[in-house]
Scaffold this active site. Structure first.
Site, PDB file in Angstrom:
ATOM      1  N   LYS A 107       0.833  -1.201   0.000  1.00  0.00           N
ATOM      2  CA  LYS A 107       0.000   0.000   0.000  1.00  0.00           C
ATOM      3  C   LYS A 107       0.868   1.252   0.000  1.00  0.00           C
ATOM      4  CE  LYS A 107      -2.195  -0.970   3.784  1.00  0.00           C
ATOM      5  NZ  LYS A 107      -3.158  -0.837   4.888  1.00  0.00           N
ATOM      6  N   ARG A 205     -13.150  -0.939  12.597  1.00  0.00           N
ATOM      7  CA  ARG A 205     -12.937  -0.008  11.489  1.00  0.00           C
ATOM      8  C   ARG A 205     -13.903  -0.358  10.362  1.00  0.00           C
ATOM      9  NH1 ARG A 205      -6.840   0.402   9.381  1.00  0.00           N
ATOM     10  NH2 ARG A 205      -7.309  -1.737   8.729  1.00  0.00           N
ATOM     11  N   TYR A 336      15.153  30.684   9.515  1.00  0.00           N
ATOM     12  CA  TYR A 336      13.940  31.475   9.735  1.00  0.00           C
ATOM     13  C   TYR A 336      13.659  31.656  11.232  1.00  0.00           C
ATOM     14  CZ  TYR A 336      12.488  31.101   4.827  1.00  0.00           C
ATOM     15  OH  TYR A 336      12.407  31.190   3.466  1.00  0.00           O
ATOM     16  N   MET A 385      11.585  24.809   3.387  1.00  0.00           N
ATOM     17  CA  MET A 385      10.830  23.988   2.448  1.00  0.00           C
ATOM     18  C   MET A 385      11.737  23.057   1.652  1.00  0.00           C
ATOM     19  SD  MET A 385       8.290  25.078  -0.684  1.00  0.00           S
ATOM     20  CE  MET A 385       7.056  25.796   0.388  1.00  0.00           C
TER      21      MET A 385
END
Length: 441
Positions: A107, A205, A336, A385
């Site tokens: 998956k 679930r 930052y 980023m």
């Protein structure tokens, strides 16, 4: 002669033996006494639009050549060791009966590692099934040439044409879903199509309860479009050893026994049973039934702390490289928000990986470390980023050196612990913009 016959356009020999026999090769072949000599003479700009096979003894350090060539296109790469995948598969296989099938969980694109390459590896190793999350994942594997049975363990199927055309086997978790698949199968002229019945034994679930099974059996007996190939359930706490949790797991086993027997009574053909996950394979081998589902263990991630998984090998390694090093006096702020404050004169390296690549921003300001120059080095300041900064004062690393984010020296589980999460999230968070590089040893 073989080089000429195979139409190899470029041959480079490295090492004293190659150099001594250089006269046996064509005039345009290149030879170097050592890997260092090759790296000094050649750079990434010397290679373009080529398929390159790197082969040689580990003592020659050819991995440095691979690092150089990978850096041409991508400074940050996720390396996937396919031999480690095979080794981990064999490790769990050794804990099972010879006739027990293994379902390999691929998956989320193979937990971030890439589904086709892993599917091909486990198919070659003799896995019984592959399991994916959604229909598109299974269809992509079929297009790539994967022929083994594929389960689709998703909550809802929409594209039945793709499902049936690619022979993808869905789970059934409700009567409404069963009716819908029967209707669609008839529409496409499909009969005797394998499906997998999910039982809710305690995960709460998705899945059938015991009280619903008589109605399900009646529905399945009334048609010929689909047939139950397997019945399965999910263990909720198999990886949490304790008296209370193991008692809950035993209750799940007992409930599954009742439900699977009730389903089997309605059919003459044998319906496969499976409930064990990765932890369950090692902790509850008496309940392996016909199949087991191998997930996080396939990727070399240990989830038990009892030594039972010490034979696992890490599969994925996230690596980048140093692109800049600067020296700063004590008191300088980095990044930052000026969150990184240097308490001593420091060498600060910049590496081209950030939160857009999957390096979680909560690892900023010393929470996370990387491995470079033979040492662990703390992340300094806020992760950006596309980049972050690392304190390499205590190393002699240089620009161009390899940096490990996770892998052999920094386990994924350690990063997960620092973030208060699980290894699954760390692995699947690696961005698709990070190039995957597959290799065998």
């Amino acid at each position: 002669r073989l080089v000429a016959q195979r139409r190899i356009s470029r041959f480079i020999g490295i090492g004293p033996e190659m150099l001594r026999h250089s006269a046996l090769f064509a005039a345009d072949a290149e030879f170097y006494a050592s890997t260092d000599a090759f790296l000094e003479a050649r750079s990434v700009s010397d290679f373009a639009n080529e398929q390159i096979l790197i082969k040689g003894s580990p003592k020659f350090g050819f991995s440095r050549i691979a690092d150089m060539l990978e850096a041409r296109m991508n400074e940050t790469v996720l390396e996937v060791n396919l031999d480690a995948v095979a080794s981990n598969f064999n490790f769990y296989r050794s804990h099972l009966r010879p006739d027990t099938l293994v379902v390999c969980m691929l998956k989320a694109s193979g937990y971030g590692a890439g589904s086709y390459e892993l599917a091909k590896t486990v198919q070659d190793r003799g896995a019984g099934y592959i399991a994916v999350a959604v229909t598109d994942e299974g269809a992509d594997l079929r297009k790539a040439g994967i022929t083994m049975p594929i389960m689709v363990l998703n909550p809802k199927v929409v594209d039945y044409h793709t499902l049936f055309a690619n022979r993808l086997e869905p789970e059934i978790y409700s009567l409404d879903m069963a009716r819908e698949i029967i209707r669609e199968a008839r529409k496409y002229g499909v009969s005797d199509y394998p499906v997998h019945i999910k039982i809710d034994t305690g995960m709460h679930r998705l899945g059938f309860f015991k009280e619903q099974l008589p109605q399900l059996v009646e529905l399945l007996q009334s048609q010929s479009a689909i047939r139950p190939a397997s019945v399965f359930s999910h263990l909720a706490v198999a990886d949490m050893p304790s008296e209370a949790m193991d008692s809950y797991t035993r209750q799940q086993f007992a409930y599954f026994d009742e439900c699977s027997a009730l389903l089997q009574q309605g059919f003459k053909h044998h319906i496969l049973r499976h409930i064990l996950n990765t932890a369950g394979i090692l902790r509850f081998p008496d309940h392996q039934f016909d199949m087991v589902r191998l997930g996080i263990g396939l990727y070399g991630i240990k989830i038990l702390n009892d030594g039972s998984e010490d034979g696992l090998r890490p599969v994925s390694s996230l690596n980048t490289m140093v692109i800049s090093i600067k020296e700063w006096p004590s008191g300088t702020t980095i990044g930052y928000g000026r969150r990184g404050v240097l308490s001593r004169p420091s060498r600060i390296a910049t590496i081209p990986i950030g939160y857009a690549d999957g390096l979680n921003r909560h690892l900023s300001n010393g929470v996370g470390q990387v491995f470079v120059g033979g040492r662990r080095c703390p992340i300094v300041g806020n992760i950006c980023m596309d980049q972050c900064m690392v304190d390499v004062t205590d190393t002699d690393c240089q620009v161009g050196d390899r940096v490990e984010i996770f892998g052999e020296h920094i386990p994924v589980s350690e990063i997960a612990d620092a973030l208060g999460t699980i290894p699954y999230e760390v692995l699947t968070s690696v961005s698709t913009r990070v190039k995957r590089v597959y290799y065998r040893e």
